[in-house]
Design a protein around this motif. Structure first.
Motif, PDB file in Angstrom:
ATOM      1  N   LEU A 270     -14.943  63.290   4.291  1.00 20.31           N
ATOM      2  CA  LEU A 270     -14.227  62.507   5.151  1.00 20.31           C
ATOM      3  C   LEU A 270     -13.661  61.340   3.794  1.00 20.31           C
ATOM      4  O   LEU A 270     -12.201  61.072   4.095  1.00 20.31           O
ATOM      5  N   ARG A 271     -14.190  60.857   3.612  1.00 18.80           N
ATOM      6  CA  ARG A 271     -14.247  59.446   2.358  1.00 18.80           C
ATOM      7  C   ARG A 271     -13.056  60.168   1.916  1.00 18.80           C
ATOM      8  O   ARG A 271     -11.680  58.989   1.828  1.00 18.80           O
TER       9      ARG A 271
ATOM     10  N   LEU B  87     -24.015  65.026   7.075  1.00 13.70           N
ATOM     11  CA  LEU B  87     -24.206  63.703   7.038  1.00 13.70           C
ATOM     12  C   LEU B  87     -23.434  63.097   5.927  1.00 13.70           C
ATOM     13  O   LEU B  87     -22.275  63.323   5.810  1.00 13.70           O
ATOM     14  N   HIS B  88     -24.477  63.601   4.444  1.00 17.46           N
ATOM     15  CA  HIS B  88     -23.610  62.962   3.492  1.00 17.46           C
ATOM     16  C   HIS B  88     -22.440  64.157   2.872  1.00 17.46           C
ATOM     17  O   HIS B  88     -21.675  63.546   2.451  1.00 17.46           O
TER      18      HIS B  88
ATOM     19  N   LEU C 294      -9.727  60.245   3.863  1.00 16.59           N
ATOM     20  CA  LEU C 294      -8.472  59.000   4.498  1.00 16.59           C
ATOM     21  C   LEU C 294      -8.215  58.123   3.060  1.00 16.59           C
ATOM     22  O   LEU C 294      -8.138  57.261   3.394  1.00 16.59           O
TER      23      LEU C 294
ATOM     24  N   ALA D 104      -8.135  58.730  12.326  1.00  9.11           N
ATOM     25  CA  ALA D 104      -9.727  59.037  11.711  1.00  9.11           C
ATOM     26  C   ALA D 104     -10.378  59.659  12.807  1.00  9.11           C
ATOM     27  O   ALA D 104     -10.826  60.128  12.352  1.00  9.11           O
ATOM     28  N   LEU D 105     -10.294  59.870  14.230  1.00  6.69           N
ATOM     29  CA  LEU D 105     -11.518  60.889  14.674  1.00  6.69           C
ATOM     30  C   LEU D 105     -10.442  62.369  14.502  1.00  6.69           C
ATOM     31  O   LEU D 105     -11.117  62.969  14.355  1.00  6.69           O
TER      32      LEU D 105
ATOM     33  N   LYS E 145     -10.228  57.097   0.612  1.00  6.81           N
ATOM     34  CA  LYS E 145     -11.079  55.895  -0.199  1.00  6.81           C
ATOM     35  C   LYS E 145     -12.463  56.808  -0.588  1.00  6.81           C
ATOM     36  O   LYS E 145     -13.227  56.320  -0.527  1.00  6.81           O
TER      37      LYS E 145
ATOM     38  N   MET F 254     -19.607  63.245   5.022  1.00  4.72           N
ATOM     39  CA  MET F 254     -18.572  62.061   4.986  1.00  4.72           C
ATOM     40  C   MET F 254     -18.061  62.019   3.571  1.00  4.72           C
ATOM     41  O   MET F 254     -17.070  61.192   3.778  1.00  4.72           O
TER      42      MET F 254
ATOM     43  N   ILE G 283     -12.093  63.156  11.123  1.00 12.77           N
ATOM     44  CA  ILE G 283     -13.651  63.930  11.073  1.00 12.77           C
ATOM     45  C   ILE G 283     -13.697  65.646  11.904  1.00 12.77           C
ATOM     46  O   ILE G 283     -14.285  66.780  11.752  1.00 12.77           O
TER      47      ILE G 283
END
Lengths: 187, 356
Positions: A180-181, A173-174, A184, A130-131, A186, A177, A134
């Motif tokens: 990132l989703r 952030l948005h 990953l 996960a790190l 998702k 994120m 990012i």
């Protein structure tokens, strides 16, 4: 008497109102003039930001050491800080520069945190993955997301500490994120 | 659904409903990389390196550090260490009383350490208690935000950003300060309730002892049974006894609202409001009138003098001319005659406290 009521020294007035940002500003000014306790308070307040910014760039096993160096460097350079209300942004720049210096001097082993992690027996593979995900994001998204997800800072806190505008932090952030989703799986 | 996710990502404390599951999972997963709690780091004497604790070196990535550079680092670190020895590094214990109070993102189970710089936050159904070192305790009511500024065993300070606290302090004067957006409450050994609205206005009610309220050069001394409103712009207003006539309180509020500040002209009705205050005042309200001496000018101050003199005759050494000229020594003498406590005691809070 009226003049006494309303024309007391401004320093006193500012000292007694003391919203958090004023307290912090006062600490920066005091630290620059040699108040050691004030620098200690700044350290407590800003360690998560420095730690998070470094973690966005360098292997996590080196972050604690580098954070220490960033604060010592800041301590030595405080005299050069002209705008005392911009301490957070100034400190963030020192942290980023220190991270870049790290790679200039140590590119050879910088890509192997997992091997090191295996020795120290710390984070599990999922956390490291996960790190790593990012850290593949663009820098602005990467830093903001780490401050939020790793250091536990809220959006407003990130803006207050780094000197970024709340709008920029929200966008970072948005968008970060969302990417990132996707990474990953998702989204 | 998207909005809820966004809210939680932006500010978990302000987000309604349950947290975004994926983000919460990532927070838990990645939390193991979080920075150490800086305020909890060990600070043994002379162990400069433990101010910012280093791990053992993990490899040869570092450039060789010259002896001179190392010396600079050691000196600097030692300098910081010395600062920490005298700095407010203690934590105060906070206990959950009801609901789910939080320190940062951590929900308090039973107890938690609250460290300088950290903020205790309660929602509408939560309460918590902060142990103020060895000198008292503070109950934090619902919908409140309190930041710990300094924490020692025998003194310290909080910032009440919003909400309500009830403080019970058994220390000597000036050991415990609460900063609000409008003024600073200086404890003089007492029990009191302090409330701050989201807009920075608020009030304080004293149930035992005394509290001093100040902003800049404006001060209010609030005894047991009295309360004081605070305004985000002008600071502490004139204190009054809670059992004073409602007409008196209304006139006083209007007078306070009309007091000029450096950016405004005096309101035209200021003298009128003052005369109403004086008209409705009882002898017991002399302490309020005494505060009005320093909040009025010229003819108005003369009217305050005359009314106060009806209740408490000016003692020897106090003259009308001196009071009109703003003689603070005479004001002190008159205060002593009010039968509350003498100025030697209540001005104590202005002196440096030995342990500070």
């Amino acid at each position: 008497m009226d003049s006494l009521r309303y024309s007391e020294p401004l320093e006193q007035s500012q000292e007694t109102e003391l919203p958090p940002r004023v307290v912090e500003h006062a600490d920066v000014i005091a630290a620059r003039s040699g108040d050691r306790a004030a620098f200690g308070r700044l350290y407590v307040r800003y360690l998560p930001m420095v730690h998070g910014l470094l973690l966005a760039h360098v292997p996590y096993t080196h972050v604690d050491d580098l954070a220490q160096e960033v604060f010592l460097q800041a301590l030595r350079k405080l005299d050069s800080l002209r705008d005392t209300s911009a301490f957070g942004g100034w400190l963030a720049t020192i942290a980023r520069n220190r991270a870049h210096d790290f790679f200039r001097g140590a590119r050879a082993d910088s890509e192997l945190p997992e091997a090191l992690a295996a020795k120290t027996g710390k984070p599990d593979p999922e956390a490291l993955a996960a790190l790593a995900a990012i850290r593949r994001l663009p820098e602005a998204y990467r830093e903001t997301l780490i401050l939020r997800l790793v250091e536990g800072m809220s959006g407003p806190e990130i803006a207050a500490r780094t000197g970024l505008t709340p709008g920029s932090v929200r966008v970072n952030l948005h968008r970060g994120m969302a990417q990132l989703r996707e990474m990953l799986g998702k989204g | 659904m998207k909005d809820m996710r966004d809210d939680y990502l932006w500010d978990p404390m302000k987000a309604g409903g349950s947290p975004d599951e994926e983000i919460a999972r990532l927070e838990k997963l990645l939390g193991r990389f979080r920075s150490p709690d800086a305020s909890a780091l060990p600070l043994p004497e002379g162990a400069a390196v433990q101010v910012f604790p280093r791990r053992a070196s993990h490899g040869g990535w570092r450039k060789p550090v010259s002896i001179a550079a190392a010396a600079v680092l050691i000196i600097a670190a030692g300098w910081i260490t010395l600062s920490w020895q005298g700095s407010p590094t203690d934590a105060w214990r906070v206990a959950r009383l009801e609901g789910s109070p939080r320190v940062g993102l951590h929900v308090i189970g039973e107890t938690l350490s609250l460290r300088p710089g950290q903020t205790l936050e309660t929602d509408s159904s939560s309460r918590a208690r902060i142990d103020v070192g060895e000198i008292g305790e503070v109950e934090v009511g619902p919908d409140s935000r309190v930041q710990l500024l300094e924490a020692r065993q025998k003194n310290g300070s909080l910032s009440l950003e919003q909400g309500t606290i009830q403080a019970v302090i058994w220390a000597p004067p000036r050991c415990f300060l609460v900063r609000t957006p409008s003024a600073v409450a200086v404890d003089l050994g007492c029990r009191y309730t302090l409330h701050v609205n989201p807009d920075g206005d608020g009030w304080m009610r004293v149930t035992t002892g005394w509290v001093a309220f100040q902003k800049g050069g404006r001060e209010s001394f609030v005894p047991v049974g009295a309360m004081c409103l605070i305004h985000h712009d002008s600071g502490p207003e004139t204190p009054f006894y809670e059992d004073s006539p409602k007409e008196f309180q209304k006139a006083l509020a209007s007078f306070d609202a009309s007091i000029p500040n450096p950016a405004k002209q005096p309101a035209p009705n200021q003298s009128g409001f003052l005369q109403l205050v004086l008209h409705f005042a009882r002898p017991r309200d002399a302490f309020t009138l005494w505060h009005l001496l320093s909040r009025s000018d010229g003819d108005d101050r003369g009217r305050v003098f005359d009314r106060l003199a009806q209740f408490i005759p000016p003692p020897a050494g106090v003259t009308r001319e001196g009071i009109l000229a703003g003689d603070s020594h005479m004001e002190d003498l008159w205060w002593d005659a009010l039968g509350l406590r003498d100025t030697e005691w209540w001005r104590e809070w202005k002196r440096d406290f030995p342990s500070k």
